[in-house]
Write a protein that holds these residues in place. Sequence first.
Motif, PDB file in Angstrom:
ATOM      1  N   UNK A   5       1.010  56.209  22.135  1.00 37.63           N
ATOM      2  CA  UNK A   5       1.453  57.209  21.157  1.00 37.63           C
ATOM      3  C   UNK A   5       0.285  58.088  20.717  1.00 37.63           C
ATOM      4  N   UNK A   6      -0.866  57.461  20.527  1.00 32.98           N
ATOM      5  CA  UNK A   6      -2.055  58.224  20.137  1.00 32.98           C
ATOM      6  C   UNK A   6      -2.407  59.246  21.214  1.00 32.98           C
ATOM      7  N   UNK A   7      -2.378  58.809  22.479  1.00 34.26           N
ATOM      8  CA  UNK A   7      -2.682  59.735  23.588  1.00 34.26           C
ATOM      9  C   UNK A   7      -1.680  60.877  23.645  1.00 34.26           C
ATOM     10  N   UNK A   8      -0.385  60.545  23.496  1.00 34.47           N
ATOM     11  CA  UNK A   8       0.642  61.599  23.544  1.00 34.47           C
ATOM     12  C   UNK A   8       0.412  62.617  22.433  1.00 34.47           C
ATOM     13  N   UNK A  32     -12.981  59.355  17.328  1.00 28.76           N
ATOM     14  CA  UNK A  32     -12.269  60.234  18.248  1.00 28.76           C
ATOM     15  C   UNK A  32     -11.557  59.464  19.356  1.00 28.76           C
ATOM     16  N   UNK A  33     -12.231  58.490  19.959  1.00 29.75           N
ATOM     17  CA  UNK A  33     -11.653  57.774  21.108  1.00 29.75           C
ATOM     18  C   UNK A  33     -10.527  56.872  20.621  1.00 29.75           C
ATOM     19  N   UNK A  34      -9.302  57.083  21.145  1.00 25.20           N
ATOM     20  CA  UNK A  34      -8.101  56.492  20.546  1.00 25.20           C
ATOM     21  C   UNK A  34      -8.091  54.963  20.511  1.00 25.20           C
ATOM     22  N   UNK A  35      -7.974  54.423  19.321  1.00 24.75           N
ATOM     23  CA  UNK A  35      -7.789  52.996  19.093  1.00 24.75           C
ATOM     24  C   UNK A  35      -6.805  52.861  17.935  1.00 24.75           C
TER      25      UNK A  35
END
Lengths: 112, 383
Positions: A5-8, A32-35
């Motif tokens: 979901x974070x990437x989308x 910034x890097x999605x977690x």
Amino acid sequence: MKVDDLYNEYDKIFASNKMPFIKCKTCDKAYYYPRNVCPFCGSSNIEIMISSGTGEIYSCTEFKGGFYGIIKFPEGFGAYMNIDGDNIVIGRNVIIKFREIGGKILPYAYVD
Amino acid sequence: MISGFAEAVYKNYNGSVYDLMDEALGKALEMAGLERKDLDGFMTTFLPGVFDGNIYMHFFPDQICGYLGITPKYIDSLDYGGPSVLSALWRAERLIKDGVAENILLLFGGKGSDVRKRKQTVDSFEKLYPEITNTPYRHLINLYNSMNPVSDYALVAERHKKIYGSTDTQRAELIVKQRKNANRSGYAMFTGELSLEDVLNSPVISSPLHLLEIVYPVDGFHAFIVSNKPGKLRGIRIQNYGEAHQSFLPPEIDDITLTPAAESTKNFRREIAKCDFYELYDSFSITVMLQLENTGIVPKGQSGKFIEKNSISVDGDLPLNTGGGSINRGQPAYMSGSVLLYEALLQMNEMADGNQVKSPGKVFINGIGGWYRNHSVSLILGD
Ligand SMILES: [Zn+2]
């Protein structure tokens, strides 16, 4: 939020030429890097925010593929990025632009 | 205690990785006066591509034991890249002390030339397999035009220049001085006269780093047998030990010139200062400089000036990377930890011939893994 979901959400924001980041509502830190869990405090109380889209070159390197470096943002996060423009050196201010890189719309840094 | 140690290192090995590891093992067993049946423990590591080009192998430690004809009751694999072997030594000593095993084989290395022939490294191996990604950050990392591992080291070298005023010439000084050690050693892979100009005129691969500041990946294995008796060798053990790990990406680190080596050495800085010689991980010139500073040997930001002023030969002010380091001995399978440990053992056992450290009482070894930033393993060997 699940990581997909974070990437989308990031991809949607990139497509509107804006720079996303994640803010932890528990410890107030930004990344910034999605977690889906804050890497600083472990809280899952996070929110995707939009950056001002300006930053500063923290470090940079030139090789055959062009310039590449670490950009630090006033909101408190940092990101790897390709860098374009003239006089690319540490400390220079950049604005974030967008273009297709390897089939994805992605941010890159531009020295004005 | 280490009862046997050996290396089998080639610039490009023509046979299989299995022959290479067998050669290193055979030599180490001979030194230890042991047979394969005496080995009851086994520790190793695996990096993508360095086992005859395979991206991975099923239950690889078991397959290696099966191939080599050893039947350990204890098996382990450590995955910190470069310094894994140093962590393995510490773990092996404890296992032996606890009576878990009597003779533990540490077998570290690989054959990376298959990856090199395809113009990739273990870091860029995913480029050969577009459906595979080796990070949770996917396209946010791997679609940019990085040149890892070189570009990440370049970023820290550039930052070091900016913050501390270190220079290209200072980094080149280290390379020239390590080459002098290599020339004196008689067993380095890369030898011959090397001047500051040679280093500074070599191609810039990722600014500010030049070709001659970057370690050359080679094929090879090191075998170390950790035993409850030292056999014919000096009975040395780890006197001080620290390891530190951190997982943030460089953009998420406030100061990228501060590596986990600061944390892994914080409990025995005073002992480090008293060592007789030093083996510091040398994947790049800047790696050595960061460790000199982060381990407290040199004040922060002063490594460049320190290298200019001091001799690092075996009879110098600070004997450092005495055999020439992996920069001159080659880096087997993208990991320098074994090269450091091998050289330390040669010196400690007074087997370094014309390049011998006088009275080698204690050695400080520092290994770095996960580029310059994820892992640090620090130890002092002595009796
Ligand atoms: Zn938090």
